[in-house]
Design an enzyme around this catalytic site. Structure first.
Site, PDB file in Angstrom:
ATOM      1  N   LYS A 134      -2.548  -9.341  -5.330  1.00  0.00           N
ATOM      2  CA  LYS A 134      -3.957  -9.430  -5.971  1.00  0.00           C
ATOM      3  C   LYS A 134      -3.985  -8.504  -7.439  1.00  0.00           C
ATOM      4  O   LYS A 134      -3.020  -7.830  -7.648  1.00  0.00           O
ATOM      5  CB  LYS A 134      -4.934  -8.577  -4.994  1.00  0.00           C
TER       6      LYS A 134
ATOM      7  N   LEU B 157       0.378  -4.833  -7.380  1.00  0.00           N
ATOM      8  CA  LEU B 157      -0.176  -6.312  -7.222  1.00  0.00           C
ATOM      9  C   LEU B 157      -0.330  -6.401  -5.830  1.00  0.00           C
ATOM     10  O   LEU B 157      -0.293  -7.843  -5.423  1.00  0.00           O
ATOM     11  CB  LEU B 157       0.936  -6.988  -7.728  1.00  0.00           C
ATOM     12  N   GLY B 158      -0.432  -5.593  -4.902  1.00  0.00           N
ATOM     13  CA  GLY B 158      -0.691  -5.504  -3.482  1.00  0.00           C
ATOM     14  C   GLY B 158       0.261  -6.269  -2.745  1.00  0.00           C
ATOM     15  O   GLY B 158       0.047  -6.868  -1.626  1.00  0.00           O
TER      16      GLY B 158
ATOM     17  N   SER C 295       2.161  -4.600  -0.559  1.00  0.00           N
ATOM     18  CA  SER C 295       2.213  -4.030   0.973  1.00  0.00           C
ATOM     19  C   SER C 295       1.077  -4.661   1.635  1.00  0.00           C
ATOM     20  O   SER C 295       1.305  -4.966   2.862  1.00  0.00           O
ATOM     21  CB  SER C 295       1.935  -2.645   0.920  1.00  0.00           C
TER      22      SER C 295
ATOM     23  N   ASP D 218      -7.206  -4.352  -0.919  1.00  0.00           N
ATOM     24  CA  ASP D 218      -6.055  -5.074  -1.105  1.00  0.00           C
ATOM     25  C   ASP D 218      -5.966  -6.080  -0.129  1.00  0.00           C
ATOM     26  O   ASP D 218      -5.459  -7.345  -0.157  1.00  0.00           O
ATOM     27  CB  ASP D 218      -4.823  -4.285  -1.211  1.00  0.00           C
TER      28      ASP D 218
HETATM   29  C1  MEV Z   1      -4.826   0.058  -5.180  1.00  0.00           C
HETATM   30  O1  MEV Z   1      -4.529  -1.480  -5.385  1.00  0.00           O
HETATM   31  C2  MEV Z   1      -6.114   0.368  -5.594  1.00  0.00           C
HETATM   32  C3  MEV Z   1      -6.770   1.735  -5.329  1.00  0.00           C
HETATM   33  O2  MEV Z   1      -8.175   1.871  -5.664  1.00  0.00           O
HETATM   34  C4  MEV Z   1      -6.357   2.219  -4.059  1.00  0.00           C
HETATM   35  C5  MEV Z   1      -7.263   1.694  -2.841  1.00  0.00           C
HETATM   36  O3  MEV Z   1      -8.345   0.946  -3.182  1.00  0.00           O
HETATM   37  O4  MEV Z   1      -6.934   1.912  -1.675  1.00  0.00           O
HETATM   38  C6  MEV Z   1      -6.170   2.615  -6.290  1.00  0.00           C
END
Ligand code: MEV
Length: 396
Positions: A13, A143-144, A146, A204
């Site tokens: 994402k 980029l998500g 995990s 995510d």
């Molecule tokens: C991580 O992709 C986005 C953050 O807002 C962390 C989260 O939403 O858990 C930094």
């Protein structure tokens, strides 16, 4: 327990607006990328459960009889925000990972074991399985990756134990689950994300599950009906960073300066909502004025994110370089390095895009043009997967 091989994929994402603010209850607008993670699950009868993650060089297996003999009642303890630190500690003992194992590898193994043991525990026996997960997504770049990993694991394990049906019908090349099954996949994937990131917002895993363009706030996701097909440049500064540490940094800045940081979060929320409104209006016939608004929103949010302390010199460089070519960028995800996105208006000239990409590559960044809004978690037919993916998943 199903006896067939399962092939699942889930997208990475980008967050258009709302990263960090979403952790504090504000809106995030997130979109699925056309870069995906693929998982192959093969039932076995060799008494082992094995996990192979070729991108990060992990190859581990556990004896199912040994796992069975362990006291796993700790998995049931805790409250709604499980897994607790105690559970993670117990899981580490069960996983038996070497002490010198790098954090990313250890967390990927723990998330897998948590989901495998939790999903199958209610069944009479833990099954013997071979699981390979391979990704087109860089890890630790915002980029998500995990979340896509956790979503693939949750979908495959829940399907294997028949808690949700296999959506693939005869002749289908690719298929998706029904809404209530997606809810369950997302719920379990969130638990995997919690093992990896501590206390993530859940945005995510939600966008990786549902795909498309999502408005996410406090656990609730709403898909945008007919979003315009936006083109972006995605740039990886290749500066590694930890989402957990960056989220903790914003929290401590908020505690230290609530009067200053709260208005920033409120403003980011308003930016996300304004972007959603404009995207909604762009459904019909996008106008140049609407693209100008999107650019201005990107610019304002990038400055707010810098004020939250999640910027980085490489991200400033990225923004300057694209600005000098008339394009607007912001960080995406946790920041502190990682990736940035640059909006490509439909009328931007090819030579401008090429010159920008060349300049960014010249800074040592990886840069690729992509569209956003790909489908969420999906089941595939092996014979219809592209050859490089089949090869990476070791499908003969
Ligand atoms: C991580 O992709 C986005 C953050 O807002 C962390 C989260 O939403 O858990 C930094």
């Amino acid at each position: 327990m199903l006896s067939d091989m399962l092939l699942v994929s889930a997208p990475g994402k980008v967050i258009l607006h709302g990263e960090h603010a979403v952790v504090h209850g504000k809106v995030a607008l997130a979109v699925a990328l056309n870069l995906r993670t693929f998982l192959r699950l093969q039932p076995l009868s060799n008494g082992k459960v094995s996990l192979n993650l070729p991108n990060i060089g992990i190859k581990r297996h556990w004896d199912v009889t040994r796992l069975h003999s362990l006291d796993l009642s700790f998995l049931e303890k805790g409250d709604a925000t499980v897994p607790t630190p105690e559970q993670v500690e117990k899981l580490t003992e069960v996983a038996d990972v070497p002490a010198d194992c790098a954090v990313t590898e250890r967390l990927a193994v723990l998330a897998f074991l948590y989901l495998y043991l939790s999903v199958f525990r209610k069944q009479r026996a833990l099954p013997s399985l071979d699981i390979v997960v391979w990704s087109e997504l860089p890890t630790g770049a915002g980029l998500g990756s995990s979340a896509a990993y956790s979503v693939c694991l949750a979908a495959a394990l829940l399907t294997a134990c028949e808690q949700i049906p296999n959506p693939l019908k005869d002749g289908d090349g690719i298929s998706r689950w029904a809404e209530e099954d997606l809810e369950l996949i997302n719920k379990w994937a969130f638990q995997g994300e919690r093992i990896i990131h501590g206390n993530p917002s859940g945005v995510d895993n939600a966008v990786s599950t549902w795909g498309g363009v999502l408005r996410y706030q406090q656990g609730q996701s709403v898909s945008l009906k007919r979003p315009p097909s936006l083109k972006i440049l995605l740039t990886n500064t290749k500066v590694p960073r930890s989402t957990k540490a960056l989220v903790a940094g914003v929290r401590s800045r908020l505690l230290k300066f609530p009067e200053i940081v709260n208005p920033l979060l409120t403003s980011i929320d308003a930016i996300a909502l304004e972007c959603e409104r404009v995207l909604g209006e762009m459904e019909a016939e996008p106008t140049p004025e609407q693209y100008l608004v999107l650019e201005e929103l990107i610019d304002m949010n990038q400055h707010h994110l810098n004020a939250l302390g999640v910027g980085h010199a490489t991200l400033d460089r990225l923004c300057q370089v694209t600005r000098s070519h008339g394009l607007y960028s912001k960080l995406t995800g946790a920041g502190g390095g990682g990736c940035g996105i640059t909006l490509l208006k439909p009328d931007v000239q090819r030579q401008v895009v090429e010159a920008t990409k060349q300049a960014l590559t010249g800074c040592g960044f990886d840069c690729w043009e992509t569209s956003i809004g790909s489908p969420g978690v999906s089941m595939h037919l092996a014979s219809l997967l592209d050859a490089p993916i089949r090869q990476a998943l070791d499908i003969l």
